[in-house]
Design a protein around this motif. Structure first.
Motif, PDB file in Angstrom:
ATOM      1  N   ASP A 102       0.837  -1.201   0.000  1.00  0.00           N
ATOM      2  CA  ASP A 102       0.000   0.000   0.000  1.00  0.00           C
ATOM      3  C   ASP A 102       0.872   1.252   0.000  1.00  0.00           C
ATOM      4  N   GLU A 103       1.144   1.790  -1.195  1.00  0.00           N
ATOM      5  CA  GLU A 103       1.934   3.031  -1.359  1.00  0.00           C
ATOM      6  C   GLU A 103       3.278   2.924  -0.640  1.00  0.00           C
ATOM      7  N   ILE A 104       3.957   1.789  -0.752  1.00  0.00           N
ATOM      8  CA  ILE A 104       5.123   1.550   0.111  1.00  0.00           C
ATOM      9  C   ILE A 104       6.352   2.369  -0.284  1.00  0.00           C
ATOM     10  N   THR A 105       6.351   2.994  -1.461  1.00  0.00           N
ATOM     11  CA  THR A 105       7.511   3.823  -1.829  1.00  0.00           C
ATOM     12  C   THR A 105       7.184   5.311  -1.853  1.00  0.00           C
ATOM     13  N   SER A 106       5.917   5.694  -1.574  1.00  0.00           N
ATOM     14  CA  SER A 106       5.530   7.099  -1.772  1.00  0.00           C
ATOM     15  C   SER A 106       6.184   8.042  -0.763  1.00  0.00           C
ATOM     16  N   ALA A 107       6.574   7.533   0.416  1.00  0.00           N
ATOM     17  CA  ALA A 107       7.212   8.397   1.415  1.00  0.00           C
ATOM     18  C   ALA A 107       8.734   8.388   1.295  1.00  0.00           C
ATOM     19  N   LEU A 108       9.250   7.686   0.268  1.00  0.00           N
ATOM     20  CA  LEU A 108      10.702   7.531   0.128  1.00  0.00           C
ATOM     21  C   LEU A 108      11.248   8.404  -0.988  1.00  0.00           C
ATOM     22  N   ASP A 109      12.528   8.758  -0.875  1.00  0.00           N
ATOM     23  CA  ASP A 109      13.191   9.503  -1.943  1.00  0.00           C
ATOM     24  C   ASP A 109      13.344   8.635  -3.181  1.00  0.00           C
ATOM     25  N   THR A 110      13.580   9.294  -4.300  1.00  0.00           N
ATOM     26  CA  THR A 110      13.620   8.614  -5.600  1.00  0.00           C
ATOM     27  C   THR A 110      14.622   7.463  -5.622  1.00  0.00           C
ATOM     28  N   VAL A 111      15.840   7.708  -5.160  1.00  0.00           N
ATOM     29  CA  VAL A 111      16.895   6.678  -5.210  1.00  0.00           C
ATOM     30  C   VAL A 111      16.545   5.504  -4.295  1.00  0.00           C
ATOM     31  N   VAL A 112      16.050   5.814  -3.088  1.00  0.00           N
ATOM     32  CA  VAL A 112      15.691   4.770  -2.120  1.00  0.00           C
ATOM     33  C   VAL A 112      14.503   3.960  -2.647  1.00  0.00           C
ATOM     34  N   ALA A 113      13.510   4.664  -3.214  1.00  0.00           N
ATOM     35  CA  ALA A 113      12.323   3.988  -3.761  1.00  0.00           C
ATOM     36  C   ALA A 113      12.714   3.036  -4.893  1.00  0.00           C
ATOM     37  N   ALA A 114      13.630   3.489  -5.749  1.00  0.00           N
ATOM     38  CA  ALA A 114      14.081   2.637  -6.867  1.00  0.00           C
ATOM     39  C   ALA A 114      14.760   1.371  -6.333  1.00  0.00           C
ATOM     40  N   ALA A 115      15.529   1.519  -5.242  1.00  0.00           N
ATOM     41  CA  ALA A 115      16.210   0.353  -4.648  1.00  0.00           C
ATOM     42  C   ALA A 115      15.194  -0.632  -4.057  1.00  0.00           C
ATOM     43  N   ILE A 116      14.122  -0.107  -3.444  1.00  0.00           N
ATOM     44  CA  ILE A 116      13.074  -0.978  -2.887  1.00  0.00           C
ATOM     45  C   ILE A 116      12.371  -1.748  -4.010  1.00  0.00           C
ATOM     46  N   LEU A 117      12.110  -1.071  -5.127  1.00  0.00           N
ATOM     47  CA  LEU A 117      11.473  -1.748  -6.277  1.00  0.00           C
ATOM     48  C   LEU A 117      12.353  -2.875  -6.814  1.00  0.00           C
ATOM     49  N   GLU A 118      13.653  -2.610  -6.902  1.00  0.00           N
ATOM     50  CA  GLU A 118      14.587  -3.660  -7.362  1.00  0.00           C
ATOM     51  C   GLU A 118      14.584  -4.840  -6.398  1.00  0.00           C
ATOM     52  N   LEU A 119      14.507  -4.534  -5.097  1.00  0.00           N
ATOM     53  CA  LEU A 119      14.465  -5.585  -4.074  1.00  0.00           C
ATOM     54  C   LEU A 119      13.194  -6.431  -4.230  1.00  0.00           C
ATOM     55  N   LEU A 120      12.062  -5.779  -4.473  1.00  0.00           N
ATOM     56  CA  LEU A 120      10.799  -6.502  -4.649  1.00  0.00           C
ATOM     57  C   LEU A 120      10.877  -7.461  -5.837  1.00  0.00           C
ATOM     58  N   LYS A 121      11.476  -6.988  -6.937  1.00  0.00           N
ATOM     59  CA  LYS A 121      11.629  -7.847  -8.125  1.00  0.00           C
ATOM     60  C   LYS A 121      12.517  -9.056  -7.811  1.00  0.00           C
ATOM     61  N   GLU A 122      13.606  -8.795  -7.086  1.00  0.00           N
ATOM     62  CA  GLU A 122      14.555  -9.860  -6.722  1.00  0.00           C
ATOM     63  C   GLU A 122      13.869 -10.912  -5.836  1.00  0.00           C
ATOM     64  N   LEU A 123      13.118 -10.445  -4.841  1.00  0.00           N
ATOM     65  CA  LEU A 123      12.417 -11.355  -3.934  1.00  0.00           C
ATOM     66  C   LEU A 123      11.368 -12.170  -4.684  1.00  0.00           C
ATOM     67  N   GLN A 124      10.719 -11.522  -5.644  1.00  0.00           N
ATOM     68  CA  GLN A 124       9.696 -12.227  -6.426  1.00  0.00           C
ATOM     69  C   GLN A 124      10.291 -13.398  -7.202  1.00  0.00           C
ATOM     70  N   SER A 125      11.440 -13.137  -7.837  1.00  0.00           N
ATOM     71  CA  SER A 125      12.057 -14.211  -8.634  1.00  0.00           C
ATOM     72  C   SER A 125      12.581 -15.327  -7.742  1.00  0.00           C
ATOM     73  N   GLU A 126      13.025 -14.980  -6.523  1.00  0.00           N
ATOM     74  CA  GLU A 126      13.569 -16.000  -5.616  1.00  0.00           C
ATOM     75  C   GLU A 126      12.474 -16.797  -4.910  1.00  0.00           C
ATOM     76  N   LEU A 127      11.368 -16.128  -4.546  1.00  0.00           N
ATOM     77  CA  LEU A 127      10.372 -16.735  -3.666  1.00  0.00           C
ATOM     78  C   LEU A 127       9.038 -17.031  -4.344  1.00  0.00           C
ATOM     79  N   GLY A 128       8.890 -16.617  -5.620  1.00  0.00           N
ATOM     80  CA  GLY A 128       7.640 -16.880  -6.336  1.00  0.00           C
ATOM     81  C   GLY A 128       6.446 -16.108  -5.815  1.00  0.00           C
ATOM     82  N   LEU A 129       6.696 -14.889  -5.335  1.00  0.00           N
ATOM     83  CA  LEU A 129       5.621 -14.062  -4.766  1.00  0.00           C
ATOM     84  C   LEU A 129       4.757 -13.431  -5.848  1.00  0.00           C
ATOM     85  N   SER A 130       3.557 -13.019  -5.447  1.00  0.00           N
ATOM     86  CA  SER A 130       2.726 -12.130  -6.267  1.00  0.00           C
ATOM     87  C   SER A 130       2.485 -10.864  -5.448  1.00  0.00           C
ATOM     88  N   TYR A 131       2.431  -9.716  -6.134  1.00  0.00           N
ATOM     89  CA  TYR A 131       2.184  -8.442  -5.451  1.00  0.00           C
ATOM     90  C   TYR A 131       0.929  -7.772  -5.989  1.00  0.00           C
TER      91      TYR A 131
END
Length: 558
Positions: A455-484
């Motif tokens: 729920d809006e998990i990157t909206s309170a973060l700066d651009t660089v930090v938000a981009a890193a969180i998005l990359e982390l989400l993609k990485e976790l998805q490929s490793e753990l088979g998650l859906s978001y």
């Protein structure tokens, strides 16, 4: 934008040093020898991540520092005023007349018990600038210049009787009424929806040009800065990294950090996951005829009905974005699926199993499968608990882990979200915003869920930090088979991580689109308005933007 060829700068900052004293009484330097000038009529943007010193420097131009901070060196001149040498009384006399301030939260700037007009003209009374009748007439002219509705009567209202976008423009009227030579804008559109933001930016630009004011615009949003600033100062850790015209900074940056900021602004998109009819799987999430709202139940429905007949499916391994402006029902949808707000009609199925409407009635296994990560990590983490305890509680609840086994898994989860093991001993208050959001994710992952509601998990973060969180989400998805399921009002974020998108307006899904082709495929007028309102990294974008005023009036709360 204004062209400035003046020889004498209106503002001159030389070797500015600002220090702070920490809670442990340690002295630290937070602004480390900053230099810049602002010409009369020019708008200068200060950009950088949280902690870069943007707001600290902007406030110092009024001679103001936050509690525990002090100007320790250098010189600030505004007009003929040597701000660093002025007394407290002299600085107070300068504020509102020479220099004024537009805050990030206009709501916090207004007294809810006073009429808007009385507050807007207050500065002219304090400084005896003009008779009250003249001040009122001037305020009405500013309301008109700022494109406010009913400029002759809007001042008679109270702050709660106008929208957020209107209140933000009224705070600009308050700042401009004393004819200041310099206006400081402190992230004034961050909390606004994209369509409202455009209206406010246009109003700011025209009012500043009409008054011939210079401005300082504090922001971490490069696309917004591109629309309003003549020049940009890039800051990091209290030091200037680069200074240049908006065109030069956005199109030919020299500094590595500036390039990083620009790269983070448009995160790499997700490769669409094609689904063949032959390999369709059972949906991980299926929502049918969902209705939800707030308030007491009357005649089988709550007083405030928010969600109306929402239907969609999310297949395993795919991500669904939900976009729309404030009040569209995005977060209510996440809460209804999670059982925090029980729907009064309709069904939610996870992996083919129908969930009970309310959280308390769901089984432990149902709770484990679907986790929610909230927007504000600050309020989602218990301030009195260590990070180890925060992540460890779901490990005990869902997996029965205790002692050394639990500690070992906490360390594994921290590693999974790229945080060091020793961080488990800290409290949330000792972490940055990005680190807190990673802990939030680690806590959700502790349950080993199949579906995470973001729920809006990157909206309170700066651009660089938000981009890193998005990359982390993609990485976790490929490793753990998650859906978001990813709720956001930032369309570039949705494009970066989602396969499909639902567009919501007033609790209704108005359109479903492929994320990678939102612009081309959108047919609903609201979808087209929303997508066309996202600022681009182009200094001429706002000036060339043409939108149907009837469409704006139909769909926007101004």
């Amino acid at each position: 934008m204004s062209q400035t060829n003046h020889d004498t700068p209106l503002v001159s900052v030389r070797d500015l040093k600002i220090g702070a004293v920490t809670d442990a009484k340690r002295k630290v330097e937070i602004i480390k020898g900053v230099d810049f000038d602002i010409a009369p009529g020019e708008i200068l943007a200060l950009i950088g991540e949280s902690g870069s010193g943007k707001t600290t420097i902007a406030l110092s131009l009024m001679g103001h520092t936050r509690p525990g901070c002090s100007i320790n060196g250098g010189r600030i001149r505004v007009g003929n005023n040597n701000v660093t040498a002025m007394t407290t009384r002299q600085r107070a006399a300068m504020r509102g007349t020479e220099v004024s301030y537009v805050p990030q939260s206009a709501a916090a700037a207004f007294n809810p018990s006073q009429r808007i007009m009385d507050q807007v003209i207050e500065i002219s009374t304090i400084h005896n600038l003009m008779p009250k009748a003249e001040a009122r007439a001037k305020a009405v002219e500013l309301f008109r210049a700022l494109a406010l509705p009913n400029p002759d009567t809007i001042g008679d209202r109270y702050p709660h009787q106008v929208s957020g976008g209107q209140l933000q423009r009224l705070s600009a009227a308050m700042a401009l009424i004393g004819d200041p030579r310099l206006v400081i804008f402190d992230e004034p559109t961050t909390a606004l929806d994209v369509t409202t933001q455009i209206e406010v930016l246009r109003a700011f630009k025209s009012a500043m040009a009409a008054g011939g004011c210079a401005g300082v615009y504090v922001s971490h949003d490069l696309a917004v800065v591109a629309q309003i600033a003549d020049r940009i100062v890039v800051l990091r850790g209290g030091e200037v990294q680069e200074v240049g015209t908006s065109e030069q900074i956005l199109n030919a940056p020299q500094n590595a950090y500036t390039k990083e900021l620009l790269a983070a602004f448009e995160p790499a998109g997700r490769t669409p996951q094609p689904v063949q009819a032959s390999d369709r799987k059972k949906p991980i999430l299926e929502v049918t005829n969902l209705h939800a709202g707030y308030g007491p139940i009357r005649n089988g429905a709550p007083v405030a009905k928010i969600l109306k007949d929402v239907n969609f499916q999310l297949e395993p391994g795919r991500n669904l974005g939900v976009i729309g402006e404030s009040g569209s029902g995005k977060s209510t949808l996440a809460r209804a699926i999670a059982g925090i707000l029980p729907p009064y009609r309709g069904s939610v199925l996870v992996d083919g199993r129908e969930l009970k409407p309310d959280l308390a009635s769901r089984s432990k296994e149902d709770l484990r499968r679907t986790q929610i990560v909230f927007q504000l990590a600050d309020t989602a983490l218990n301030p009195g608990h260590s990070i180890a305890n925060i992540i460890g509680r779901p490990l005990t609840f869902y997996k029965g882990l205790r002692g050394k086994a639990r500690d070992a898994r906490v360390i594994e989860l921290l590693d999974m979200v790229h945080l060091p093991a020793n961080m488990r001993h800290r409290l949330p208050s000792e972490l940055s915003g990005g680190q807190k959001q990673r802990v939030n994710l680690a806590r959700a992952l502790a349950a080993e869920p199949e579906l995470i509601l973001c729920d809006e998990i990157t909206s309170a973060l700066d651009t660089v930090v938000a981009a890193a969180i998005l990359e982390l989400l993609k990485e976790l998805q490929s490793e753990l088979g998650l859906s978001y399921m990813f709720i956001s009002h930032d369309l570039s974020t949705v494009e970066a991580i989602c396969d499909d998108v639902l567009v919501m307006h007033k609790g209704v899904v108005v359109e479903a689109l492929p994320a990678s082709k939102m612009s081309e495929c959108a047919t609903h007028p609201y979808s087209r308005l929303l997508i066309s309102s996202i600022p681009k990294l182009d200094t001429g974008w706002l000036a060339s933007l043409e939108q149907d005023p009837d469409l704006i009036a139909q769909f926007s709360d101004r």
